[in-house]
Design a protein around this motif. Structure first.
Motif, short mmCIF file in Angstrom:
data_model
loop_
_atom_site.label_atom_id
_atom_site.label_comp_id
_atom_site.label_asym_id
_atom_site.label_seq_id
_atom_site.Cartn_x
_atom_site.Cartn_y
_atom_site.Cartn_z
N VAL A 92 12.16 -15.83 8.11
CA VAL A 92 11.63 -15.07 6.68
C VAL A 92 12.15 -13.92 6.60
CG1 VAL A 92 9.42 -14.82 5.57
CG2 VAL A 92 9.66 -16.78 7.14
N HIS A 93 12.52 -13.65 5.27
CA HIS A 93 13.23 -12.32 4.83
C HIS A 93 12.07 -11.17 4.93
CE1 HIS A 93 14.56 -9.26 2.18
NE2 HIS A 93 15.79 -10.06 2.40
N GLY A 94 12.49 -10.15 5.31
CA GLY A 94 11.28 -9.01 5.45
C GLY A 94 10.84 -8.70 3.86
N GLY A 95 11.58 -8.90 3.08
CA GLY A 95 10.80 -8.72 1.62
C GLY A 95 9.65 -9.45 1.46
N TRP A 96 9.58 -10.68 1.88
CA TRP A 96 8.47 -11.69 1.85
C TRP A 96 7.17 -11.11 2.56
CZ3 TRP A 96 5.06 -14.87 4.89
CH2 TRP A 96 4.41 -15.80 4.07
N ILE A 97 7.65 -10.43 3.76
CA ILE A 97 6.57 -9.89 4.42
C ILE A 97 5.90 -8.54 3.86
CG2 ILE A 97 6.06 -8.95 6.72
CD1 ILE A 97 8.31 -10.96 7.99
N ALA A 98 6.88 -7.81 3.36
CA ALA A 98 6.65 -6.70 2.84
C ALA A 98 5.50 -6.92 1.64
CB ALA A 98 7.62 -5.93 2.50
N THR A 99 6.20 -7.88 0.66
CA THR A 99 5.20 -8.19 -0.46
C THR A 99 3.63 -8.72 -0.17
OG1 THR A 99 7.10 -8.95 -1.63
CG2 THR A 99 5.19 -9.87 -2.54
N LEU A 100 3.53 -9.41 0.93
CA LEU A 100 2.10 -9.86 1.26
C LEU A 100 1.54 -8.40 1.74
CD1 LEU A 100 3.35 -12.62 1.42
CD2 LEU A 100 1.68 -13.09 3.13
N LEU A 101 2.10 -7.65 2.63
CA LEU A 101 1.56 -6.54 2.88
C LEU A 101 1.13 -5.49 1.95
CD1 LEU A 101 3.52 -6.23 6.54
CD2 LEU A 101 0.74 -6.44 6.19
N ASP A 102 2.08 -5.14 1.11
CA ASP A 102 1.95 -4.46 0.05
C ASP A 102 0.89 -5.02 -0.95
OD1 ASP A 102 2.44 -2.35 -2.05
OD2 ASP A 102 3.52 -3.63 -3.30
N SER A 103 0.66 -6.23 -1.20
CA SER A 103 -0.54 -6.76 -1.85
C SER A 103 -1.86 -6.47 -1.19
CB SER A 103 -0.24 -8.30 -1.98
OG SER A 103 1.05 -8.63 -2.76
N ALA A 104 -2.12 -6.72 0.07
CA ALA A 104 -2.93 -6.45 0.85
C ALA A 104 -3.46 -4.96 1.17
CB ALA A 104 -3.06 -7.10 2.38
N LEU A 105 -2.38 -4.23 1.38
CA LEU A 105 -2.68 -2.75 1.36
C LEU A 105 -3.20 -2.04 0.10
CD1 LEU A 105 -1.21 -3.42 4.02
CD2 LEU A 105 -0.36 -1.14 4.07
N ALA A 106 -2.41 -2.25 -0.92
CA ALA A 106 -2.54 -1.61 -2.32
C ALA A 106 -3.90 -2.21 -2.87
CB ALA A 106 -1.48 -1.82 -3.15
N GLY A 150 -9.54 11.08 -5.31
CA GLY A 150 -9.51 11.08 -6.86
C GLY A 150 -8.32 10.68 -7.41
N ARG A 151 -6.98 10.97 -6.54
CA ARG A 151 -5.59 10.80 -6.97
C ARG A 151 -4.93 9.95 -6.17
NH1 ARG A 151 -4.06 11.30 -11.55
NH2 ARG A 151 -2.07 12.23 -11.22
N ILE A 152 -5.25 9.92 -4.80
CA ILE A 152 -4.49 9.38 -3.78
C ILE A 152 -5.22 8.37 -3.09
CG2 ILE A 152 -3.28 9.59 -1.62
CD1 ILE A 152 -1.65 10.66 -4.02
N GLY A 153 -4.94 7.22 -2.47
CA GLY A 153 -5.45 6.29 -1.62
C GLY A 153 -4.48 5.71 -0.44
N THR A 154 -4.83 5.77 0.69
CA THR A 154 -4.27 5.15 1.69
C THR A 154 -4.69 4.08 2.40
OG1 THR A 154 -4.84 6.73 3.28
CG2 THR A 154 -2.95 7.42 2.09
N ALA A 155 -3.78 3.23 2.98
CA ALA A 155 -4.31 2.04 3.62
C ALA A 155 -3.32 1.68 4.87
CB ALA A 155 -4.76 0.68 2.63
N GLN A 156 -3.77 0.77 5.69
CA GLN A 156 -3.11 0.32 6.61
C GLN A 156 -3.40 -1.31 7.09
OE1 GLN A 156 -4.28 2.24 10.29
NE2 GLN A 156 -6.34 1.53 10.08
N GLY A 157 -2.50 -1.88 7.39
CA GLY A 157 -2.56 -3.31 7.72
C GLY A 157 -1.80 -4.04 8.42
N LYS A 158 -1.89 -5.15 8.91
CA LYS A 158 -0.95 -5.88 9.59
C LYS A 158 -0.74 -7.41 9.05
CE LYS A 158 -5.06 -6.83 12.33
NZ LYS A 158 -5.93 -6.63 13.81
N LEU A 159 0.30 -8.12 9.62
CA LEU A 159 0.24 -9.44 9.06
C LEU A 159 0.46 -10.23 10.39
CD1 LEU A 159 1.47 -11.52 6.65
CD2 LEU A 159 3.53 -11.48 7.89
#
Length: 180
Positions: A92-106, A150-159
């Motif tokens: 599986v392409h890393g872009g697919w993995i990154a998309t799932l992670l970007d969705s969950a974290l953001a 107020g201006r920044i949010g950070t998150a972490q996650g895993k697949l």
């Protein structure tokens, strides 16, 4: 001879049931109308998405992943790795993995936004730790808030797979903006 249930099989069965439920509930694909978002906090938007009141975004259909859970500061997306997601090396392409992670974290950041605010991803850092193939029936991207200001949010996650296998982990920084 005793027969013991395999916890990974139980988890996979639960994930498959959640997948079927959410795909039925979110069978309408499209883009939400402005009035569907107006006056809602980030969490209220996710409650409406989970209830099927706002259509599932087109990307979820194109890449075969779906929102399955949202709580304040924590979001989960579930995806089906497929041959169509493969890179030339047969994984599986890393872009697919990154998309799932970007969705969950953001989206974990999004759940904590007050009325009148929106966001966008400023930075996404992904660490790939194990190759993923279509032999893994479902994976979950779990995103959890680290900081929300107020201006920044950070998150972490895993697949992860249903058996707990870690395929990738990530962090994100999102900028919080006034909605237009």
């Amino acid at each position: 001879m005793s027969t013991q249930a395999n916890p990974a099989d139980d988890t996979l069965a639960q994930w498959q049931a959640a997948d079927a439920l959410m795909r039925e509930r979110l069978k309408h694909v499209g883009v939400g109308r402005p009035e569907q978002f107006a006056g809602k906090t980030g969490m209220q938007i996710f409650e409406a998405l989970l209830a099927g009141e706002i259509p599932a975004p087109p990307i979820s259909q194109a890449l075969d992943f779906i929102l399955v859970e949202a709580q304040p500061g924590r979001v989960q997306f579930q995806g089906r790795p497929q041959f169509a997601h493969y890179n030339p090396l047969g994984t599986v392409h890393g872009g697919w993995i990154a998309t799932l992670l970007d969705s969950a974290l953001a989206c974990a950041v999004h759940t904590l936004l007050p009325v009148g605010k929106t966001y966008t991803t400023l930075e996404l850092k992904v660490n790939y730790v194990k190759a993923l193939t279509e032999r893994v029936p479902l994976v979950r991207a779990v995103g959890e808030i680290i900081y929300s200001g107020g201006r920044i949010g950070t998150a972490q996650g895993k697949l992860v797979g249903a058996d707990g296998t870690l395929f990738a982990h990530a962090t994100t920084t999102c900028i919080i903006l006034d909605a237009k």
